[in-house]
Scaffold this motif. Structure first.
Motif, short mmCIF file in Angstrom:
data_model
loop_
_atom_site.label_atom_id
_atom_site.label_comp_id
_atom_site.label_asym_id
_atom_site.label_seq_id
_atom_site.Cartn_x
_atom_site.Cartn_y
_atom_site.Cartn_z
N GLY A 134 -78.46 7.03 24.99
CA GLY A 134 -79.21 7.57 26.53
C GLY A 134 -79.78 6.33 26.78
O GLY A 134 -78.32 5.07 27.09
N TYR A 135 -81.07 5.78 27.00
CA TYR A 135 -80.45 4.40 27.86
C TYR A 135 -80.57 3.52 26.55
O TYR A 135 -80.79 3.55 24.82
N HIS A 136 -80.19 1.97 26.50
CA HIS A 136 -79.99 1.34 25.57
C HIS A 136 -79.47 0.15 25.81
O HIS A 136 -78.97 -0.49 27.12
N LEU A 137 -79.25 -1.28 24.75
CA LEU A 137 -79.05 -2.68 25.25
C LEU A 137 -77.36 -2.69 24.78
O LEU A 137 -76.86 -2.48 23.90
N MET A 138 -76.50 -3.35 25.61
CA MET A 138 -75.38 -4.29 25.39
C MET A 138 -75.32 -4.92 25.16
O MET A 138 -75.62 -6.10 26.30
N PHE A 139 -75.11 -5.70 23.83
CA PHE A 139 -74.48 -7.37 23.89
C PHE A 139 -73.43 -6.98 23.48
O PHE A 139 -72.52 -7.23 23.26
N VAL A 140 -73.29 -8.31 24.98
CA VAL A 140 -71.46 -7.96 24.71
C VAL A 140 -71.35 -9.50 25.19
O VAL A 140 -71.61 -10.65 25.80
N GLY A 141 -69.69 -9.54 24.76
CA GLY A 141 -68.79 -10.72 24.16
C GLY A 141 -69.73 -11.19 22.83
O GLY A 141 -70.31 -12.75 22.95
N LEU A 142 -69.51 -10.31 21.81
CA LEU A 142 -70.59 -10.48 20.54
C LEU A 142 -69.69 -12.45 20.75
O LEU A 142 -68.85 -12.74 20.03
N LYS A 143 -70.51 -13.07 19.56
CA LYS A 143 -70.77 -14.51 19.12
C LYS A 143 -70.06 -14.80 17.96
O LYS A 143 -69.45 -15.73 17.38
N ARG A 144 -70.83 -13.57 16.74
CA ARG A 144 -70.36 -12.85 15.74
C ARG A 144 -70.97 -12.01 15.21
O ARG A 144 -71.88 -10.72 16.24
N GLN A 145 -70.12 -11.38 14.34
CA GLN A 145 -70.39 -10.31 13.79
C GLN A 145 -71.22 -9.18 13.50
O GLN A 145 -72.02 -10.41 12.31
#
Length: 184
Positions: A134-145
């Motif tokens: 459903g609705y969610h956040l996307m953290f794009v361009g991860l700087k670390r795993q």
């Protein structure tokens, strides 16, 4: 010297328990109170909630990502205890270059994911779940795993309530947020 210290520590612990246990037998209310306090303490440790204005952000979480992944999801529930609607406007985090609000849905039998423009309304007296599917956040361009068991910080900015710093608990790959109500 350390041997005698251990011995006196054992004797002290035994003496303390020797004094407490008979009282517990005589007053079962003490035992009930002790278990109640223990339960409340455990609940406080397991739950992690954040508050800003009339809004409560419940259990922000993410999943661990495999090596090389460039994106991660973010999930939580927002409860609006106020008499006016509010709106989630933006998200930022040090874990990624940017964060976006997305919505998944099915159109003509095909799963789609698209960014949400204009923010996400949180109705007065209502709640909105950001959850897988459903609705969610996307953290794009991860700087670390993000790794299972750790936490990472983020800032959520709301139209009326303002900004609040939260911590996302990182769960294992394939997890659904640790609690059934966060996956619905």
């Amino acid at each position: 010297m350390s041997h005698s210290f251990r011995m006196s520590a054992r004797m002290s612990a035994g003496t303390v328990f020797g004094r407490i246990l008979p009282r517990c037998k005589a007053d079962p209310g003490i035992v009930t109170l002790a278990f109640a306090l223990l339960f409340v303490g455990v609940q406080a440790v397991l739950a992690h909630e954040f508050k800003v204005g009339d809004l409560e952000i419940e259990h922000p979480w993410s999943r661990a990502t495999p090596a090389g992944a460039k994106v991660a999801g973010g999930y939580f529930t927002i409860v609006n205890k106020g008499s006016a609607a509010d709106r989630l406007l933006s998200i930022s985090s040090d874990v990624s270059d940017k964060a976006e609000l997305h919505q998944m849905g099915v159109k003509d039998g095909v799963m789609t994911m698209r960014p949400v423009d204009g923010g996400l309304e949180i109705p007065a007296g209502g709640k909105v779940a950001l959850a897988p599917g459903g609705y969610h956040l996307m953290f794009v361009g991860l700087k670390r795993q993000p790794k299972q068991g750790e936490k990472f910080a983020a800032t959520l900015t709301f139209e009326k309530a303002g900004a609040v710093s939260v911590e996302f608990a990182v769960e294992g790959m394939g997890e659904m947020g640790g609690m059934d109500d966060h996956a619905n």
